[in-house]
Scaffold this motif. Structure first.
Motif, PDB file in Angstrom:
ATOM      1  N   ARG A  66       0.815  -1.223   0.000  1.00 21.46           N
ATOM      2  CA  ARG A  66       0.000   0.000   0.000  1.00 21.46           C
ATOM      3  C   ARG A  66       0.846   1.271   0.000  1.00 21.46           C
ATOM      4  NH1 ARG A  66      -4.047  -0.119   4.885  1.00 21.46           N
ATOM      5  NH2 ARG A  66      -2.182  -0.732   6.055  1.00 21.46           N
ATOM      6  N   ARG A  67       2.002   1.254   0.659  1.00 28.11           N
ATOM      7  CA  ARG A  67       2.730   2.505   0.911  1.00 28.11           C
ATOM      8  C   ARG A  67       3.867   2.769  -0.080  1.00 28.11           C
ATOM      9  NH1 ARG A  67      -1.408   3.903   4.112  1.00 28.11           N
ATOM     10  NH2 ARG A  67      -1.680   2.356   5.764  1.00 28.11           N
ATOM     11  N   HIS A  68       4.631   1.737  -0.404  1.00 28.79           N
ATOM     12  CA  HIS A  68       5.871   1.968  -1.144  1.00 28.79           C
ATOM     13  C   HIS A  68       5.685   2.520  -2.561  1.00 28.79           C
ATOM     14  CE1 HIS A  68       7.621  -0.162   2.243  1.00 28.79           C
ATOM     15  NE2 HIS A  68       8.803   0.227   1.812  1.00 28.79           N
ATOM     16  N   ALA A 127       7.222   9.487  -5.375  1.00 26.69           N
ATOM     17  CA  ALA A 127       7.571  10.832  -4.901  1.00 26.69           C
ATOM     18  C   ALA A 127       9.073  11.088  -4.913  1.00 26.69           C
ATOM     19  CB  ALA A 127       7.033  11.040  -3.486  1.00 26.69           C
ATOM     20  N   LEU A 128       9.873  10.061  -5.151  1.00 27.22           N
ATOM     21  CA  LEU A 128      11.327  10.150  -5.008  1.00 27.22           C
ATOM     22  C   LEU A 128      11.926  11.307  -5.808  1.00 27.22           C
ATOM     23  CD1 LEU A 128      13.921   8.862  -3.865  1.00 27.22           C
ATOM     24  CD2 LEU A 128      13.961   7.365  -5.864  1.00 27.22           C
ATOM     25  N   TYR A 157       5.005  11.499  -0.330  1.00 28.39           N
ATOM     26  CA  TYR A 157       6.072  10.796   0.394  1.00 28.39           C
ATOM     27  C   TYR A 157       5.784  10.686   1.887  1.00 28.39           C
ATOM     28  CZ  TYR A 157      10.196  10.338   3.277  1.00 28.39           C
ATOM     29  OH  TYR A 157      11.060   9.956   4.261  1.00 28.39           O
ATOM     30  N   ASP A 158       5.477  11.806   2.519  1.00 30.05           N
ATOM     31  CA  ASP A 158       5.444  11.873   3.975  1.00 30.05           C
ATOM     32  C   ASP A 158       4.310  11.063   4.579  1.00 30.05           C
ATOM     33  OD1 ASP A 158       6.252  12.840   6.565  1.00 30.05           O
ATOM     34  OD2 ASP A 158       4.544  14.199   6.494  1.00 30.05           O
ATOM     35  N   VAL A 159       3.107  11.187   4.027  1.00 32.48           N
ATOM     36  CA  VAL A 159       1.958  10.495   4.616  1.00 32.48           C
ATOM     37  C   VAL A 159       2.130   8.973   4.567  1.00 32.48           C
ATOM     38  CG1 VAL A 159      -0.518  10.072   4.372  1.00 32.48           C
ATOM     39  CG2 VAL A 159       0.357  12.413   4.274  1.00 32.48           C
ATOM     40  N   PRO A 160       2.410   8.364   3.393  1.00 31.39           N
ATOM     41  CA  PRO A 160       2.594   6.906   3.392  1.00 31.39           C
ATOM     42  C   PRO A 160       3.808   6.438   4.191  1.00 31.39           C
ATOM     43  CG  PRO A 160       2.141   7.722   1.181  1.00 31.39           C
ATOM     44  CD  PRO A 160       2.445   8.920   2.027  1.00 31.39           C
TER      45      PRO A 160
END
Length: 481
Positions: free
Chosen positions: A81-83, A89-90, A130-133
């Motif tokens: 779910r997150r990556h 966003a990288l 980026y920050d939230v996940p």
């Protein structure tokens, strides 16, 4: 090797997750302390227009934060779910941050306003992806009550360390005078170089966070079962999730706490230069002392979480920290400190500052860990894991409350008669006294409200363990049924 969510993440995983916080620290430091100055004083954009650009970005955040949080809670991909969000966003996080500090050479003054709006929104949205996940991983990498505190302690430590390091690099080594530019802060090349270095640092930190936690993907929580989603249902689930009483308590506590932080940050230079009359060398030493504070906090937070519990620890440490913070100002108002200019006064202030900032960071670490523990409490109520929504809510309130802190500080300056500048030369004895009283009252009020809000948080070590057991029992019953 990765550990399951119920175990203890490896040191490599914890460090990788923590380094991810440095990206936020670098960005927040630049936006909170330097962006307004750079675009208004250096590039010539009207200060009011800079404020408008930041406000527009905040409005976009109000939509993007919960949307990305909900999206990452429900994403169904081979990489979890997150990556996928973190990897996506990288490049954008680094690229847009670079562009923010390297505007087109052909534009100047208010011509830069559209560029500022575009890059500010770009930075905010890219960092949301980026920050939230990535922050939500704190609740997935481990369910252990104390390990979550350790994870968030590392996250906040690297956030403070990264932001402070880049700030010192900027003002100490990049903004240097030249033959043509006698005042270093007007060295545009230095600002451009800062943007480049900061962007590469952000790129590295985001990559380390993503790659260092990648091996945990098979062990992370699965998304909820596929279902038909309408706009009404999506927002209905979001509001159902954030109705959790403990989340509301932390949401309001974060608002009040960061208003206090905004007041402190905005008035810090006034207190140091006008109230205490410190010189540049002394102010630099105070800034360097925050490194010691961050290290102390990294050591203290896990110990407090284990011995006192997170809520009780946050209340006790917070009460102590926020009593100490205005104490030197109050003592000076009553004539109980050595005179300005004395070594004894500076030694007292730097010792108090290092210790107090450490306690404030500890409180932030504990509150961050408390957010993670809401996830299982909410899952029992809603049947869904909503890490993304919870961390998105806290992320947004941080951005909102920083502006409220600046406004509160501006009111203190107006009452003290310092809103028009002039520095120490324009300050009378009454002005200095009013500044000290306003500073102390604003901090004590905001932090008291924060601690009152924290007191309504309901999750303890014992109730967290009960929540985990109830979820295990429910899962077992579902498998048997």
């Amino acid at each position: 090797m990765a550990a399951s969510a119920t175990g203890k993440p490896s040191l490599f995983t914890r460090i990788s997750f923590g380094i991810g916080g440095a990206a936020d620290g670098i960005k927040n430091n630049g936006f909170d302390y330097a962006l307004l100055f750079f675009y208004s004083n250096i590039m010539g954009v009207d200060a009011a227009l800079v404020g408008v650009a930041l406000l527009v970005a905040l409005v976009v955040d109000a939509v993007s934060d919960p949307v990305v949080g909900y999206w990452s809670d429900n994403a169904r991909t081979r990489f979890g779910r997150r990556h996928p969000f973190i990897y996506a966003a990288l490049i954008p996080t680094a690229l847009v941050y670079f562009l923010t500090w390297n505007p087109p050479a052909g534009l100047s003054g208010n011509e830069l306003f559209p560029w500022l709006v575009a890059t500010t929104i770009g930075v905010r949205v890219a960092f949301t992806f980026y920050d939230v996940p990535s922050s939500a991983l704190a609740a997935e990498l481990t369910q252990d009550y104390d390990e979550r505190t350790s994870l968030m302690a590392l996250r906040f430590f690297f956030g403070w360390f990264g932001g402070l390091t880049i700030q010192i690099l900027l003002f100490r080594f990049l903004l240097v005078p030249t033959e043509d530019i006698p005042i270093g802060v007007f060295n545009i090349d230095g600002w451009n170089t800062y943007g480049t270095i900061a962007a590469f640092c952000i790129l590295g930190c985001v990559f380390i966070c993503a790659a260092g936690t990648h091996s945990h993907i098979p062990y992370l929580k699965a998304p909820p079962p596929a279902r038909t989603l309408t706009l009404k249902k999506i927002f209905g689930e979001i509001f159902e999730t954030i109705s959790n009483k403990s989340f509301r308590a932390l949401f309001l506590a974060t608002l009040c706490g960061l208003i206090a932080t905004g007041v402190s940050a905005t008035l810090n230079q006034y207190i140091n230069t006008i109230f205490w009359e410190f010189d540049n060398r002394q102010i630099a030493n105070l800034t360097m002392g925050v490194y010691v504070s961050a290290v102390l906090a990294l050591i203290i937070a896990p110990i407090v979480g284990k011995t006192l519990g997170k809520k009780r620890g946050a209340l006790i440490i917070g009460s102590l920290a926020f009593s100490i913070a205005p104490m030197p100002v109050v003592l000076r108002l009553f004539g109980l400190l050595p005179p300005n200019g004395s070594d004894a006064l500076f030694l007292f202030i730097i010792c108090v500052t290092v210790f107090d900032v450490a306690l404030i960071i500890v409180t932030q670490m504990l509150l961050g860990s408390m957010v993670a523990d809401i996830v299982e409490d909410s899952e029992l109520q809603t049947g869904r894991r909503s890490e993304g929504i919870f961390f998105a809510g806290i992320s947004f309130i941080r951005k909102l409350s920083q502006g409220a802190g600046v406004i509160t500080a501006s009111m203190v300056l107006a009452v003290a008669g310092l809103s028009q500048g002039g520095g120490a030369a324009a300050a009378t004895e009454e002005t200095v006294r009013t500044l000290g009283i306003g500073y102390a009252v604003a901090l004590i009020t905001a932090w008291t409200l924060m601690l009152i809000c924290v007191s309504f948080y309901k999750i303890s070590r014992e109730s967290h363990a009960e929540n985990l057991q109830k979820l295990r029992d429910r899962d077992a019953a579902a498998e048997q049924g």
